[in-house]
Design an enzyme around this catalytic site. Structure first.
Site, PDB file in Angstrom:
ATOM      1  N   LYS A  37      31.987  42.930  54.200  1.00 28.62           N
ATOM      2  CA  LYS A  37      33.049  42.409  55.079  1.00 28.62           C
ATOM      3  C   LYS A  37      32.749  42.761  56.529  1.00 28.62           C
ATOM      4  O   LYS A  37      32.929  41.937  57.434  1.00 28.62           O
ATOM      5  CB  LYS A  37      34.410  42.987  54.654  1.00 28.62           C
ATOM      6  CG  LYS A  37      34.832  42.527  53.261  1.00 28.62           C
ATOM      7  CD  LYS A  37      35.954  43.379  52.666  1.00 28.62           C
ATOM      8  CE  LYS A  37      36.001  43.171  51.158  1.00 28.62           C
ATOM      9  NZ  LYS A  37      36.829  44.164  50.464  1.00 28.62           N
TER      10      LYS A  37
ATOM     11  N   HIS B 103      29.995  48.974  36.843  1.00 32.02           N
ATOM     12  CA  HIS B 103      30.233  49.231  38.271  1.00 32.02           C
ATOM     13  C   HIS B 103      29.963  50.666  38.696  1.00 32.02           C
ATOM     14  O   HIS B 103      30.367  51.061  39.786  1.00 32.02           O
ATOM     15  CB  HIS B 103      31.674  48.890  38.645  1.00 32.02           C
ATOM     16  CG  HIS B 103      32.053  47.461  38.465  1.00 32.02           C
ATOM     17  ND1 HIS B 103      32.001  46.534  39.485  1.00 32.02           N
ATOM     18  CD2 HIS B 103      32.473  46.784  37.380  1.00 32.02           C
ATOM     19  CE1 HIS B 103      32.398  45.353  39.034  1.00 32.02           C
ATOM     20  NE2 HIS B 103      32.693  45.479  37.753  1.00 32.02           N
TER      21      HIS B 103
ATOM     22  N   LYS C 172      37.493  53.427  52.914  1.00 31.62           N
ATOM     23  CA  LYS C 172      37.157  53.243  51.496  1.00 31.62           C
ATOM     24  C   LYS C 172      37.858  54.365  50.748  1.00 31.62           C
ATOM     25  O   LYS C 172      38.421  55.274  51.386  1.00 31.62           O
ATOM     26  CB  LYS C 172      35.645  53.321  51.282  1.00 31.62           C
ATOM     27  CG  LYS C 172      34.981  54.536  51.952  1.00 31.62           C
ATOM     28  CD  LYS C 172      33.466  54.545  51.797  1.00 31.62           C
ATOM     29  CE  LYS C 172      32.764  53.609  52.738  1.00 31.62           C
ATOM     30  NZ  LYS C 172      31.767  52.758  52.121  1.00 31.62           N
ATOM     31  N   ARG C 173      37.848  54.335  49.408  1.00 27.70           N
ATOM     32  CA  ARG C 173      38.409  55.464  48.666  1.00 27.70           C
ATOM     33  C   ARG C 173      37.752  56.764  49.121  1.00 27.70           C
ATOM     34  O   ARG C 173      36.574  56.773  49.495  1.00 27.70           O
ATOM     35  CB  ARG C 173      38.198  55.258  47.163  1.00 27.70           C
ATOM     36  CG  ARG C 173      39.063  54.173  46.567  1.00 27.70           C
ATOM     37  CD  ARG C 173      40.532  54.441  46.802  1.00 27.70           C
ATOM     38  NE  ARG C 173      40.972  55.565  46.007  1.00 27.70           N
ATOM     39  CZ  ARG C 173      41.641  55.462  44.860  1.00 27.70           C
ATOM     40  NH1 ARG C 173      41.987  54.269  44.401  1.00 27.70           N
ATOM     41  NH2 ARG C 173      42.000  56.535  44.179  1.00 27.70           N
TER      42      ARG C 173
ATOM     43  N   LYS D 249      30.866  59.362  48.521  1.00 32.08           N
ATOM     44  CA  LYS D 249      30.888  58.445  49.678  1.00 32.08           C
ATOM     45  C   LYS D 249      30.696  59.203  50.997  1.00 32.08           C
ATOM     46  O   LYS D 249      30.478  58.595  52.038  1.00 32.08           O
ATOM     47  CB  LYS D 249      32.202  57.664  49.701  1.00 32.08           C
ATOM     48  CG  LYS D 249      32.350  56.719  48.503  1.00 32.08           C
ATOM     49  CD  LYS D 249      33.675  55.975  48.554  1.00 32.08           C
ATOM     50  CE  LYS D 249      33.963  55.138  47.317  1.00 32.08           C
ATOM     51  NZ  LYS D 249      33.249  53.845  47.308  1.00 32.08           N
TER      52      LYS D 249
ATOM     53  N   THR E 181      31.398  46.795  48.886  1.00 30.82           N
ATOM     54  CA  THR E 181      31.737  45.429  49.291  1.00 30.82           C
ATOM     55  C   THR E 181      32.360  45.447  50.680  1.00 30.82           C
ATOM     56  O   THR E 181      32.295  44.445  51.400  1.00 30.82           O
ATOM     57  CB  THR E 181      32.715  44.768  48.289  1.00 30.82           C
ATOM     58  OG1 THR E 181      33.737  45.715  47.967  1.00 30.82           O
ATOM     59  CG2 THR E 181      32.009  44.346  47.027  1.00 30.82           C
TER      60      THR E 181
HETATM   61  C1  26Q Z   1      39.010  54.163  34.165  1.00 28.20           C
HETATM   62  C2  26Q Z   1      39.629  54.804  33.110  1.00 28.20           C
HETATM   63  C3  26Q Z   1      40.818  55.507  33.292  1.00 28.20           C
HETATM   64  C4  26Q Z   1      41.410  55.511  34.557  1.00 28.20           C
HETATM   65  C5  26Q Z   1      40.799  54.854  35.612  1.00 28.20           C
HETATM   66  C6  26Q Z   1      39.593  54.203  35.417  1.00 28.20           C
HETATM   67  C7  26Q Z   1      38.941  53.519  36.559  1.00 28.20           C
HETATM   68  C8  26Q Z   1      39.656  52.708  37.416  1.00 28.20           C
HETATM   69  C9  26Q Z   1      39.035  52.073  38.488  1.00 28.20           C
HETATM   70  C10 26Q Z   1      37.579  53.660  36.772  1.00 28.20           C
HETATM   71  C11 26Q Z   1      36.957  53.016  37.832  1.00 28.20           C
HETATM   72  C12 26Q Z   1      37.685  52.216  38.707  1.00 28.20           C
HETATM   73  C13 26Q Z   1      37.096  51.507  39.852  1.00 28.20           C
HETATM   74  C14 26Q Z   1      35.815  51.529  40.156  1.00 28.20           C
HETATM   75  C15 26Q Z   1      35.287  50.838  41.338  1.00 28.20           C
HETATM   76  O1  26Q Z   1      36.034  50.332  42.165  1.00 28.20           O
HETATM   77  N1  26Q Z   1      33.961  50.761  41.470  1.00 28.20           N
HETATM   78  C16 26Q Z   1      33.350  50.089  42.591  1.00 28.20           C
HETATM   79  O2  26Q Z   1      33.122  48.737  42.213  1.00 28.20           O
HETATM   80  C17 26Q Z   1      32.693  47.959  43.317  1.00 28.20           C
HETATM   81  C18 26Q Z   1      32.586  46.522  42.865  1.00 28.20           C
HETATM   82  O3  26Q Z   1      31.476  46.333  42.044  1.00 28.20           O
HETATM   83  C19 26Q Z   1      31.377  48.490  43.858  1.00 28.20           C
HETATM   84  O4  26Q Z   1      31.063  47.773  45.014  1.00 28.20           O
HETATM   85  C20 26Q Z   1      31.486  49.986  44.182  1.00 28.20           C
HETATM   86  O5  26Q Z   1      30.215  50.495  44.529  1.00 28.20           O
HETATM   87  C21 26Q Z   1      32.042  50.740  42.987  1.00 28.20           C
HETATM   88  O6  26Q Z   1      32.256  52.106  43.314  1.00 28.20           O
END
Ligand code: 26Q
Length: 849
Positions: A693, A390, A581-582, A587, A689
């Site tokens: 929406k 991702h 979004k975050r 972004k 995503t």
């Molecule tokens: C990993 C290790 C330690 C702590 C936290 C994490 C961690 C947690 C959440 C790393 C990444 C995330 C989330 C990532 C995320 O939401 N990515 C998004 O995924 C979406 C679905 O595929 C995409 O549409 C977005 O582009 C992407 O940023």
């Protein structure tokens, strides 16, 4: 092995199990009469739960208890379908899929459950008779915020689609006590508060202690000779933790299927309590017990990997090990300890690298617990596991230090080393003498402290590696993972993300769904491509008028929320321009903020000919440790404070930052949005995503050629999308010689914006607080190319503003956006996962009643 609690198993061929063949499986009849689905039956059950299950009377029955009683009455009506679904899977002896994810951003469940099991009308009427509205009751439910953002919400949309497509897929995750933090805004700053979402009970879940699993930590590997004289390894002196499953029903859309989301909660083992307490060290015992229970206490609020946190690795292993043991338990119960067909019957999708320790863990379980040799275990592992990536940001790729791994999971680390040794031989064979490539591709990154590269482990240990949008998948192959792509091109594939239209149109936008259903029928709920039947209606002035009235009613509802949450008045005739979004530099909320300042500057200079009123909405959480992201929030809030109170501005421009952006808030935001901001630096957003929406709900997109924006533009057509900015290739070409100050000097509008910030106009009583924002944009090189894209962004915004003045043309584009959004259904995505990776047959459970 026979289990008296299960009906006798009947072999059913895949053909029979496939719905197309129309022969539903007979399931042992429920022993109880099915519960009535009419208002009266529902009402009397709600009252029964209120009086008996919850023990309340009229005086103590706060809305909260009526909510709980309503959920219990609805859950009761899903129970028989839930059991029938599992009986059908068992009887069909079907191949099964498992989605392994550290995150499920479910939001609220009640509205969705009612929609899917077709109880909306009856419940609404029953509640009316109790003197309540549906909205009162729905608002009682806390969001299940067990995720950060896109990746977590994707998992939630996927389980919905799997149930709707009647695929035998179980979701596995962690039942965190605290979900994503609650964001408050104080003096413009983000303040985090704990999200104790379970505080008032969680009536949807079912604890299932009969399926508890034991997960090991610490200790060491020990070689021994078994009864047959074979040398084997066991993992000894471990500190174990118990994983208790909590099952949440996932109903398909009006199809009788109810799948399971199994969330694990960690508890200490009993003997560990006893041993420690009896040894007399009470405080040490309590500490040890709470260390075990810590594992499922809190979701990590970082949406990029935060390196090195031991507890996070514990969480990952806890999920992977408990889930795999559960899968093996089910296998053995149904097939005995013969694994020859295991890989034909099971497939597990890893949601990013987070559960990737499943690769060595499945090896360990098969070898150490079930006596398989390396080659057999490896053949099974690499046939069962598949990995979804991702992110393209190299700094977000997960790594774990080898010493940490060794202290926590010594036996698992042994196996990783062996996987790597064998893999390195393969690389050496393919590229003889290319030591640099071996070092590059090694699962173990060498250095003062060696690290395990989880993405490489995932690629080596799985049969499928996919990205989440076409551009992202191409860049993975050409860039981030190009060595691996050269070795195994056939492993790589794309699965463009999607969202569930049941929640993201049906539930959240009842006005628009009703109008769409009246116009083209209800088929879109399970086949979003049918929205294209709206296309001819874009030419119908009466339909356009209705479309506009719906948008306006949705805007009025959102405006009330913004007034309540932010104290800002959004004029209903303004263009609702939204970025939620975050908060992340890539972004580029900053780019949007600079544009707002530019508009403000134009107003102040009297440059308001042909002005389009705008209401700009921001929302999103920053990781608590991400200083610049938190400063961007403060910056936006300060801009809003200046703009919203300046009498020269009036209604021409309004700005708000809505606190605590979350799933249930997006359900109010996306139906009202007219312009969707998807403005990441090209090549950085894997997919997005939220963009989907908004499109489904009729927003036009202003965006870069990034992630799924590219596919959105392809579907809707160039003339209905506001494109701007450098492409991925242009960005990378520009980077070496890029000087943001030169761009600023050459752009009078940008120069004035930067000057206004420098002058302290947005921080008059807080001197210097935005210096770091200026720093990132200028002296530190503007890594995310905000200045480079500014001028083109302003032009695209101007095109949007001008189009908005022609409401007929804008509405036409809006309808065309909805009409061409069919591709972005998670049902399409899941069908592609199934066709390309999972290869599951659809299994139809007999509807109850
Ligand atoms: C990993 C290790 C330690 C702590 C936290 C994490 C961690 C947690 C959440 C790393 C990444 C995330 C989330 C990532 C995320 O939401 N990515 C998004 O995924 C979406 C679905 O595929 C995409 O549409 C977005 O582009 C992407 O940023």
């Amino acid at each position: 092995m026979s289990d008296p609690s299960k009906p006798a198993k009947k072999k059913v061929s895949a053909r029979q199990a496939t719905a197309g063949s129309a022969k539903p499986l007979a399931v042992t009849a429920p022993t109880l009469a099915p519960l009535g689905m009419d208002t009266d039956a529902l009402l009397s059950d709600i009252q029964r739960h209120l009086a008996y299950t919850l023990g309340r009377d009229r005086h103590t029955a706060a809305t909260r208890y009526r909510y709980t009683a309503t959920v219990l009455a609805v859950r009761d009506r899903m129970m028989e379908r839930w059991k029938a679904t599992h009986a059908a899977y068992y009887q069909a002896d079907c191949r099964r899929g498992y989605y392994l994810s550290l995150e499920y951003l479910m939001g609220r469940t009640l509205g969705n459950a009612l929609l899917n099991v077709e109880l909306e009308q009856q419940t609404s009427e029953a509640l009316r008779q109790l003197g309540l509205t549906m909205e009162d009751v729905v608002e009682e439910e806390a969001d299940a915020g067990l995720g950060n953002g896109g990746l977590g919400r994707l998992a939630a949309c996927f389980v919905d689609s799997c149930a709707t497509l009647q695929l035998p897929v179980t979701g596995y995750g962690i039942r965190y006590d605290y979900g994503m933090f609650i964001q408050k805004i104080k003096d413009g700053f983000q303040v985090e508060e704990p999200d104790h979402w379970l505080a008032y009970s969680m009536p949807w879940e079912l604890e299932r202690r009969e399926y508890i699993q034991r997960v090991k930590f610490g200790g060491e590997s020990e070689f021994y000779e078994d009864e047959q004289g074979d040398v084997r390894v066991r993992w000894v002196d471990t500190k174990d933790v118990l994983a208790i499953p909590h099952d949440v029903p996932i109903p398909g859309y009006r199809n009788g299927t109810v799948n399971t989301l199994r969330l694990w909660r960690a508890t200490a083992t009993e003997e560990f309590d006893l041993a420690e307490f009896n040894a007399g060290d009470y405080t040490a015992a309590v500490r040890a017990k709470s260390a075990a229970e810590n594992i499922s206490q809190v979701l990590y609020p970082n949406d990029k990997s935060e390196n090195g946190k031991e507890l996070r690795l514990r969480q990952q292993y806890f999920l992977a090990s408990a889930s795999l043991q559960d899968i093996l338990r089910r296998w053995i119960k149904e097939h005995g300890a013969d694994f020859t067909t295991f890989a034909d019957k099971n497939v597990m999708q890893l949601n990013d690298t987070h559960p990737t320790v499943a690769v060595p863990e499945l090896m360990r379980l098969l070898m150490d617990d079930y006596r398989l040799g390396w080659d057999d275990a490896w053949a099974i592992t690499t046939k069962c596991l598949a990995y979804t990536n991702h992110t393209l940001l190299p700094e977000a790729l997960e790594k774990w230090s080898v010493p940490l791994f060794k202290s926590l999971l010594p036996r698992v680390l042994d196996i990783i080393f062996e996987i790597n040794a064998r893999f390195m031989r393969q690389v050496a064979y393919r590229w003889p003498g290319d030591g640099a490539r071996q070092a590059r591709m090694s699962i173990i990154e060498e250095g003062p402290v060696p690290h395990v590269r989880m993405a490489y482990l995932a690629i080596v240990g799985t049969f499928s590696v996919n990205g989440v949008a076409e551009l992202h998948s191409r860049l993975l192959q050409e860039d981030l993972f190009k060595d691996f792509h050269a070795l195994w091109p056939q492993k790589f594939n794309n699965k463009t993300n999607g969202v569930t239209q049941r929640r993201w149109l049906g539930l959240c936008n009842p006005r628009l769904s009703a109008a769409i259903t009246e116009t083209i029928g209800a088929g879109w709920a399970t086949d979003l491509s049918q929205l294209k039947k709206l296309l001819p209606h874009a030419k119908d002035a009466a339909f356009r008028k209705r479309w506009r009235e719906i948008k306006r009613a949705n805007k009025a509802e959102l405006a009330a929320v913004i007034k309540h949450d932010c104290g800002v008045d959004f004029p209903l005739d303004a263009l609702f321009d939204v970025q939620v979004k975050r908060i992340h530099e890539y972004k580029r909320q900053l780019l949007n903020a600079l544009h707002v300042i530019h508009l403000y500057d134009r107003i102040k200079r009297g440059d308001t000919k042909n002005w389009t009123k705008r209401a700009v909405l921001f929302g999103g959480k920053a990781a608590p440790g991400y200083a610049i992201a938190k400063l961007i929030i403060k910056f936006i809030n300060n801009i809003a404070a200046v703009v919203n109170t300046d009498p020269d501005v009036g209604d021409l421009l309004k700005v708000a930052f809505v606190p605590n952006y979350r799933v249930s808030l997006m359900e109010k935001i996306c139906p009202a949005t007219e312009l969707s901001e998807q403005i990441s630096t090209a090549g950085k957003e894997a997919s997005g995503t939220g963009n989907m929406k908004f499109m489904i709900n009729g927003a036009l997109t202003i965006g870069t050629l990034d992630g799924a924006n590219i596919e959105i533009r392809e579907e809707v057509g160039d003339e209905h999308f506001f494109l701007f900015g450098n492409t991925t290739e242009q960005i990378e070409k520009l980077r070496p010689r890029y000087k943001p100050q030169t761009v600023i000097d050459g752009d009078a509008a940008l120069k004035r914006v930067i000057q206004l910030i420098k002058s302290g106009h947005f921080n008059q009583v807080e001197p210097g607080i935005f210096d770091d924002i200026l720093g990132t944009l200028t002296s530190w090189g503007d890594y995310w190319m905000v200045c480079a894209d500014f001028a083109d962004y302003v032009k695209a915004q101007e095109r949007a503003a001008q189009l908005y003045q022609d409401q007929e043309r804008w509405t036409t584009s809006s309808i065309i956006n909805t009409a061409t959004s069919g591709k972005f259904s998670a049902d399409r995505t899941i069908e592609e996962y199934n066709r390309g990776i999972w290869k599951l047959d659809r299994v139809v459970a007999l509807p109850v009643s």
